[in-house]
Design a protein around this motif. Structure first.
Motif, PDB file in Angstrom:
ATOM      1  N   ARG A  99      32.270  -3.333  54.435  1.00  0.00           N
ATOM      2  CA  ARG A  99      32.169  -4.533  55.281  1.00  0.00           C
ATOM      3  C   ARG A  99      33.046  -4.386  56.520  1.00  0.00           C
ATOM      4  NH1 ARG A  99      32.320  -7.251  50.367  1.00  0.00           N
ATOM      5  NH2 ARG A  99      34.542  -7.669  50.606  1.00  0.00           N
ATOM      6  N   GLU A 102      31.554  -1.908  58.995  1.00  0.00           N
ATOM      7  CA  GLU A 102      30.470  -2.495  59.789  1.00  0.00           C
ATOM      8  C   GLU A 102      31.021  -3.465  60.827  1.00  0.00           C
ATOM      9  OE1 GLU A 102      27.072  -3.869  57.365  1.00  0.00           O
ATOM     10  OE2 GLU A 102      26.228  -2.062  58.261  1.00  0.00           O
ATOM     11  N   GLY A 105      32.645  -1.255  63.503  1.00  0.00           N
ATOM     12  CA  GLY A 105      31.926   0.002  63.695  1.00  0.00           C
ATOM     13  C   GLY A 105      32.136   0.613  65.068  1.00  0.00           C
ATOM     14  N   LEU A 170      27.691   5.103  59.622  1.00  0.00           N
ATOM     15  CA  LEU A 170      28.281   4.565  60.852  1.00  0.00           C
ATOM     16  C   LEU A 170      27.928   5.404  62.063  1.00  0.00           C
ATOM     17  CD1 LEU A 170      31.964   3.475  60.113  1.00  0.00           C
ATOM     18  CD2 LEU A 170      30.113   2.069  60.991  1.00  0.00           C
ATOM     19  N   PRO A 176      22.229   0.418  57.155  1.00  0.00           N
ATOM     20  CA  PRO A 176      23.452  -0.397  57.122  1.00  0.00           C
ATOM     21  C   PRO A 176      24.326  -0.073  55.909  1.00  0.00           C
ATOM     22  CG  PRO A 176      21.602  -1.683  56.345  1.00  0.00           C
ATOM     23  CD  PRO A 176      21.042  -0.358  56.791  1.00  0.00           C
TER      24      PRO A 176
END
Length: 193
Positions: A99, A102, A105, A170, A176
């Motif tokens: 999490r 993201e 990122g 990433l 994702p």
């Protein structure tokens, strides 16, 4: 007997920890929202309400300030866990890591790019990654001791698989990261039936 020397008087403005934290917070926020190249030192300074000179007093380069911002953000977002249930702790650690990755990122991609050019950023990235590896290795070692991870498991390889998936997604952007991915990955690594 000689007299103790007088303490040296401070000749400049003292560093303010609140200003330092504001710089780090704004740097992380800007990089999470923008591409690395779109976040110059000027933008960080303006967002934090300081001069570029203030930033360069604390950090030798843009890469160094952004790396420290990333480290601070990662530590805040992915705290260590020890609930006593290894599989839950590992899944929570990996999910929080994904999490955070993201969320920041742009920051991670920018720092990785900067680390290819800036030796200070490269060393900082090695230290950051080493610290995160150590945290995950300690968690996996606990699972090994509790019999939750099969005896003889190569813990370094497990760490590489977890962070390898994170970095691959990433950097390549093909899929994702998320809690469901973390759960599936953890299950495949500790119970590969």
């Amino acid at each position: 007997m000689t007299a103790e020397p007088e303490p040296r008087r401070h000749t400049g403005r003292r560093r303010n920890p609140a200003v330092r934290q504001a710089i780090l917070d704004h740097a992380a926020d800007l990089l999470a929202a923008h591409n690395y190249s779109a976040v110059p030192i000027d933008a960080i300074a303006q967002a934090a309400g300081v001069s570029k000179h203030t930033i360069y007093r604390w950090w030798p380069s843009k890469g160094a300030v952004l790396l420290e911002a990333m480290v601070e953000r990662a530590r805040r977002e992915t705290p260590g866990l020890d609930t006593g249930v290894f599989a839950d702790d590992l899944e929570a650690f990996v999910a929080a890591t994904f999490r955070t990755a993201e969320l920041v990122g742009g920051l991670l991609r920018g720092i990785m790019a900067e680390a290819q050019r800036d030796p200070v950023a490269a060393e900082g990235m090695r230290q950051f990654a080493g610290g995160r590896r150590d945290e995950l290795l300690a968690l996996l070692a606990r699972g090994l001791e509790q019999g939750e991870v099969p005896a003889g498991t190569d813990l370094d390889l497990l760490v590489d698989q977890i962070y390898g998936l994170m970095w691959y997604r990433l950097l390549m952007g093909h899929a994702p990261l998320g809690d469901d991915v973390a759960a599936r990955l953890v299950r495949s690594l500790i119970d590969p039936r």
